[in-house]
Motif scaffolding. Structure first.
Motif, PDB file in Angstrom:
ATOM      1  N   PRO A 123       1.086  -1.187   0.350  1.00 53.00           N
ATOM      2  CA  PRO A 123      -0.149   0.183  -0.125  1.00 53.00           C
ATOM      3  C   PRO A 123       0.666   1.250   0.474  1.00 53.00           C
ATOM      4  CG  PRO A 123       0.473  -0.686   2.165  1.00 53.00           C
ATOM      5  CD  PRO A 123       0.620  -1.642   1.181  1.00 53.00           C
ATOM      6  N   THR A 124       1.767   1.032   0.104  1.00 57.35           N
ATOM      7  CA  THR A 124       2.609   2.999   0.657  1.00 57.35           C
ATOM      8  C   THR A 124       4.262   2.824  -0.833  1.00 57.35           C
ATOM      9  OG1 THR A 124       4.676   1.024   1.407  1.00 57.35           O
ATOM     10  CG2 THR A 124       2.829   1.939   3.343  1.00 57.35           C
ATOM     11  N   GLU A 125       3.937   3.876  -0.652  1.00 59.09           N
ATOM     12  CA  GLU A 125       5.202   4.361  -2.115  1.00 59.09           C
ATOM     13  C   GLU A 125       6.284   3.485  -2.127  1.00 59.09           C
ATOM     14  OE1 GLU A 125       7.395   8.356  -4.490  1.00 59.09           O
ATOM     15  OE2 GLU A 125       5.895   8.752  -2.856  1.00 59.09           O
ATOM     16  N   GLU A 126       7.069   3.197  -0.726  1.00 58.66           N
ATOM     17  CA  GLU A 126       7.644   2.141  -0.597  1.00 58.66           C
ATOM     18  C   GLU A 126       7.898   1.223  -1.128  1.00 58.66           C
ATOM     19  OE1 GLU A 126      11.157   1.432   3.365  1.00 58.66           O
ATOM     20  OE2 GLU A 126       9.747   2.965   3.832  1.00 58.66           O
ATOM     21  N   GLY A 127       6.845   0.407  -0.619  1.00 62.21           N
ATOM     22  CA  GLY A 127       6.467  -0.824  -0.475  1.00 62.21           C
ATOM     23  C   GLY A 127       6.727  -1.256  -1.931  1.00 62.21           C
ATOM     24  N   MET A 128       5.888  -0.067  -2.911  1.00 61.30           N
ATOM     25  CA  MET A 128       6.045  -0.401  -4.003  1.00 61.30           C
ATOM     26  C   MET A 128       7.642   0.451  -4.922  1.00 61.30           C
ATOM     27  SD  MET A 128       3.366  -1.257  -5.154  1.00 61.30           S
ATOM     28  CE  MET A 128       3.624  -1.145  -7.162  1.00 61.30           C
ATOM     29  N   ARG A 129       8.043   0.650  -4.637  1.00 55.41           N
ATOM     30  CA  ARG A 129       9.511   0.946  -4.811  1.00 55.41           C
ATOM     31  C   ARG A 129      10.504  -0.219  -4.607  1.00 55.41           C
ATOM     32  NH1 ARG A 129       7.259   5.038  -5.808  1.00 55.41           N
ATOM     33  NH2 ARG A 129       6.236   3.727  -7.333  1.00 55.41           N
ATOM     34  N   ARG A 130      10.057  -1.427  -4.288  1.00 61.45           N
ATOM     35  CA  ARG A 130      10.421  -2.409  -3.857  1.00 61.45           C
ATOM     36  C   ARG A 130       9.854  -3.688  -4.859  1.00 61.45           C
ATOM     37  NH1 ARG A 130      10.133  -1.659   1.763  1.00 61.45           N
ATOM     38  NH2 ARG A 130       8.431  -3.241   1.902  1.00 61.45           N
ATOM     39  N   GLN A 131       8.515  -3.115  -5.217  1.00 61.29           N
ATOM     40  CA  GLN A 131       8.127  -4.130  -6.186  1.00 61.29           C
ATOM     41  C   GLN A 131       8.755  -3.846  -6.681  1.00 61.29           C
ATOM     42  OE1 GLN A 131       5.808  -6.480  -4.987  1.00 61.29           O
ATOM     43  NE2 GLN A 131       5.422  -6.845  -7.413  1.00 61.29           N
ATOM     44  N   GLU A 132       8.578  -2.375  -7.995  1.00 60.70           N
ATOM     45  CA  GLU A 132       9.317  -2.619  -9.095  1.00 60.70           C
ATOM     46  C   GLU A 132      10.383  -3.168  -9.122  1.00 60.70           C
ATOM     47  OE1 GLU A 132       6.576   1.744  -8.704  1.00 60.70           O
ATOM     48  OE2 GLU A 132       8.818   2.114  -8.526  1.00 60.70           O
ATOM     49  N   SER A 133      11.864  -2.931  -8.181  1.00 61.32           N
ATOM     50  CA  SER A 133      12.624  -3.409  -8.747  1.00 61.32           C
ATOM     51  C   SER A 133      12.488  -5.019  -8.640  1.00 61.32           C
ATOM     52  CB  SER A 133      13.365  -3.498  -7.395  1.00 61.32           C
ATOM     53  OG  SER A 133      13.590  -1.675  -6.606  1.00 61.32           O
ATOM     54  N   SER A 134      11.557  -5.351  -7.934  1.00 59.87           N
ATOM     55  CA  SER A 134      11.556  -7.026  -7.614  1.00 59.87           C
ATOM     56  C   SER A 134      11.136  -7.344  -9.659  1.00 59.87           C
ATOM     57  CB  SER A 134      10.247  -7.204  -7.001  1.00 59.87           C
ATOM     58  OG  SER A 134      10.002  -8.980  -6.747  1.00 59.87           O
ATOM     59  N   LEU A 135       9.820  -6.793  -9.950  1.00 66.36           N
ATOM     60  CA  LEU A 135       9.975  -7.225 -11.363  1.00 66.36           C
ATOM     61  C   LEU A 135      10.841  -6.968 -12.256  1.00 66.36           C
ATOM     62  CD1 LEU A 135       7.688  -7.408 -13.772  1.00 66.36           C
ATOM     63  CD2 LEU A 135       7.629  -5.146 -13.796  1.00 66.36           C
ATOM     64  N   ILE A 136      12.117  -5.760 -11.935  1.00 67.78           N
ATOM     65  CA  ILE A 136      12.921  -5.605 -13.213  1.00 67.78           C
ATOM     66  C   ILE A 136      13.694  -6.864 -12.885  1.00 67.78           C
ATOM     67  CG2 ILE A 136      15.205  -4.711 -13.929  1.00 67.78           C
ATOM     68  CD1 ILE A 136      12.322  -3.562 -14.922  1.00 67.78           C
ATOM     69  N   ALA A 137      14.396  -7.878 -11.657  1.00 67.62           N
ATOM     70  CA  ALA A 137      15.205  -8.386 -11.244  1.00 67.62           C
ATOM     71  C   ALA A 137      14.220  -9.506 -12.178  1.00 67.62           C
ATOM     72  CB  ALA A 137      14.922  -8.505  -9.371  1.00 67.62           C
ATOM     73  N   THR A 138      13.116 -10.337 -11.258  1.00 64.38           N
ATOM     74  CA  THR A 138      12.504 -11.222 -12.377  1.00 64.38           C
ATOM     75  C   THR A 138      12.684 -11.889 -13.051  1.00 64.38           C
ATOM     76  OG1 THR A 138      10.955 -11.706 -10.277  1.00 64.38           O
ATOM     77  CG2 THR A 138      10.731 -12.866 -11.705  1.00 64.38           C
ATOM     78  N   LEU A 139      12.399 -11.263 -14.457  1.00 56.46           N
ATOM     79  CA  LEU A 139      13.045 -10.606 -15.595  1.00 56.46           C
ATOM     80  C   LEU A 139      14.597 -10.840 -16.127  1.00 56.46           C
ATOM     81  CD1 LEU A 139      10.502  -7.219 -16.992  1.00 56.46           C
ATOM     82  CD2 LEU A 139      10.035  -9.879 -17.031  1.00 56.46           C
ATOM     83  N   ALA A 140      15.085 -10.016 -15.035  1.00 53.12           N
ATOM     84  CA  ALA A 140      16.681 -10.388 -15.067  1.00 53.12           C
ATOM     85  C   ALA A 140      17.098 -11.199 -15.256  1.00 53.12           C
ATOM     86  CB  ALA A 140      17.250  -9.322 -14.248  1.00 53.12           C
ATOM     87  N   VAL A 141      16.707 -12.323 -14.241  1.00 48.38           N
ATOM     88  CA  VAL A 141      16.777 -13.356 -14.045  1.00 48.38           C
ATOM     89  C   VAL A 141      16.175 -14.782 -14.859  1.00 48.38           C
ATOM     90  CG1 VAL A 141      15.939 -15.435 -12.039  1.00 48.38           C
ATOM     91  CG2 VAL A 141      17.219 -13.621 -11.038  1.00 48.38           C
ATOM     92  N   VAL A 142      15.010 -14.350 -15.411  1.00 45.44           N
ATOM     93  CA  VAL A 142      14.848 -15.333 -16.986  1.00 45.44           C
ATOM     94  C   VAL A 142      15.689 -15.501 -17.832  1.00 45.44           C
ATOM     95  CG1 VAL A 142      12.606 -15.718 -17.902  1.00 45.44           C
ATOM     96  CG2 VAL A 142      12.442 -15.635 -15.098  1.00 45.44           C
ATOM     97  N   VAL A 143      16.158 -13.638 -17.844  1.00 47.91           N
ATOM     98  CA  VAL A 143      16.342 -13.653 -19.242  1.00 47.91           C
ATOM     99  C   VAL A 143      17.903 -13.986 -19.416  1.00 47.91           C
ATOM    100  CG1 VAL A 143      17.695 -11.980 -20.708  1.00 47.91           C
ATOM    101  CG2 VAL A 143      15.295 -11.733 -20.201  1.00 47.91           C
ATOM    102  N   ALA A 144      18.818 -13.802 -17.758  1.00 50.65           N
ATOM    103  CA  ALA A 144      20.352 -14.768 -17.772  1.00 50.65           C
ATOM    104  C   ALA A 144      20.026 -16.220 -17.999  1.00 50.65           C
ATOM    105  CB  ALA A 144      20.653 -13.939 -16.947  1.00 50.65           C
ATOM    106  N   GLY A 145      18.976 -16.224 -16.992  1.00 49.27           N
ATOM    107  CA  GLY A 145      18.624 -18.279 -16.655  1.00 49.27           C
ATOM    108  C   GLY A 145      19.094 -18.322 -18.094  1.00 49.27           C
ATOM    109  N   VAL A 146      18.475 -18.033 -18.348  1.00 53.58           N
ATOM    110  CA  VAL A 146      17.314 -18.693 -19.695  1.00 53.58           C
ATOM    111  C   VAL A 146      19.631 -18.331 -21.161  1.00 53.58           C
ATOM    112  CG1 VAL A 146      16.158 -18.756 -22.345  1.00 53.58           C
ATOM    113  CG2 VAL A 146      15.038 -18.199 -20.084  1.00 53.58           C
ATOM    114  N   GLU A 147      19.609 -17.887 -20.732  1.00 53.23           N
ATOM    115  CA  GLU A 147      21.125 -17.304 -22.073  1.00 53.23           C
ATOM    116  C   GLU A 147      22.000 -18.045 -21.401  1.00 53.23           C
ATOM    117  OE1 GLU A 147      23.833 -13.599 -23.379  1.00 53.23           O
ATOM    118  OE2 GLU A 147      22.723 -14.068 -21.023  1.00 53.23           O
ATOM    119  N   ARG A 148      22.342 -18.065 -20.361  1.00 56.91           N
ATOM    120  CA  ARG A 148      23.732 -19.761 -19.659  1.00 56.91           C
ATOM    121  C   ARG A 148      22.552 -20.710 -19.849  1.00 56.91           C
ATOM    122  NH1 ARG A 148      23.992 -15.329 -15.849  1.00 56.91           N
ATOM    123  NH2 ARG A 148      22.448 -16.328 -14.936  1.00 56.91           N
ATOM    124  N   GLY A 149      20.976 -21.387 -20.420  1.00 53.17           N
ATOM    125  CA  GLY A 149      21.004 -22.613 -19.996  1.00 53.17           C
ATOM    126  C   GLY A 149      20.545 -23.244 -19.310  1.00 53.17           C
TER     127      GLY A 149
END
Length: 239
Positions: A123-149
């Motif tokens: 519900p808080t702005e601070e919490g949503m900033r962490r949430q936004e970082s989480s989205l990018i981190a998840t995408l980065a993990v998937v992209v890097a993981g697939v690249e490395r097999g």
């Protein structure tokens, strides 16, 4: 999907990985390697199970883990699914310099078009900033993981377990997928090619399918607990 109609095919990217790196032999069990080499684009899951003297359900499970990692594509009567590490990385790198704005725009669009999802997030702005970082981190993990097999199946299923705990429902997944593609389109404009849209659409379908499997398993076991070692950092709510 009927097993006899599931036809796996090795990807060129995975062939380069297996010939250039010995990690495939040391990090993937023998059955996975056998299924990989038998995935020639002609044999279906039933045929591979007969050749390996293994239950078809087990071969199907192995096939989908190889699919998530980008080692194979899967052709069925309906369509072909696969992870394209080159296109996923190329498009992700285009938005990475603007990752904060990308994530913020995504969630603003999600809450505007589907306000019923707002209650699932901090519900808080601070919490949503962490949430936004989480989205990018998840995408980065998937992209890097697939690249490395890498075998990402358990990581993605754990993510699905966590989403269940936060109240995410199966009906939410298509909404998120549509808006993720639209966010890429809005941010990249003409640079977001039809090939990129197709690659992310297929990747999201594969990922969301595995997340729903994780949520279903967690529900069947009667627990929403998640192993801390499998969690991505800064994950206050569903991605």
């Amino acid at each position: 999907m009927r097993k006899w109609s599931i036809i796996p095919r090795r990807t060129e990217h995975a062939l380069r990985l297996t010939t250039m790196r010995a990690a495939f032999a040391s990090t993937w069990a023998r059955l996975y390697r056998q299924v990989f080499w038998l995935s020639d684009g002609h044999r279906n899951v039933e045929r591979i199970s007969i050749l390996l003297h293994k239950p078809s359900d087990k071969i199907e499970e192995v096939t989908y883990e190889l699919l998530v990692s980008g080692h194979i594509n899967v052709q069925s009567d309906e369509k072909e699914l696969g992870m394209d590490p080159v296109i996923l990385k190329e498009s992700f790198n285009l938005v990475a310099p603007h990752k904060e704005a990308f994530a913020r725009y995504f969630y603003s669009q999600l809450f505007t078009h589907y306000p019923q999802t707002r209650q699932l997030f901090p519900p808080t702005e601070e919490g949503m900033r962490r949430q936004e970082s989480s989205l990018i981190a998840t995408l980065a993990v998937v992209v890097a993981g697939v690249e490395r097999g890498e075998n990402l199946t358990q990581v993605i299923r754990k993510l699905g377990e966590r989403h269940l705990r936060y109240g995410a429902q199966a009906a939410h997944y298509p909404l998120v997928g549509q808006l993720l593609l639209q966010t890429f389109q809005d941010f990249l404009g003409d640079a977001f090619t039809p090939q990129m849209k197709d690659a992310w659409g297929k990747a999201y379908e594969i990922i969301s399918t595995e997340m729903l499997k994780g949520a279903s398993q967690s529900h069947d076991e009667g627990t929403g607990s998640v192993s801390a070692s499998m969690e991505l950092p800064n994950e206050p709510g569903p991605v």
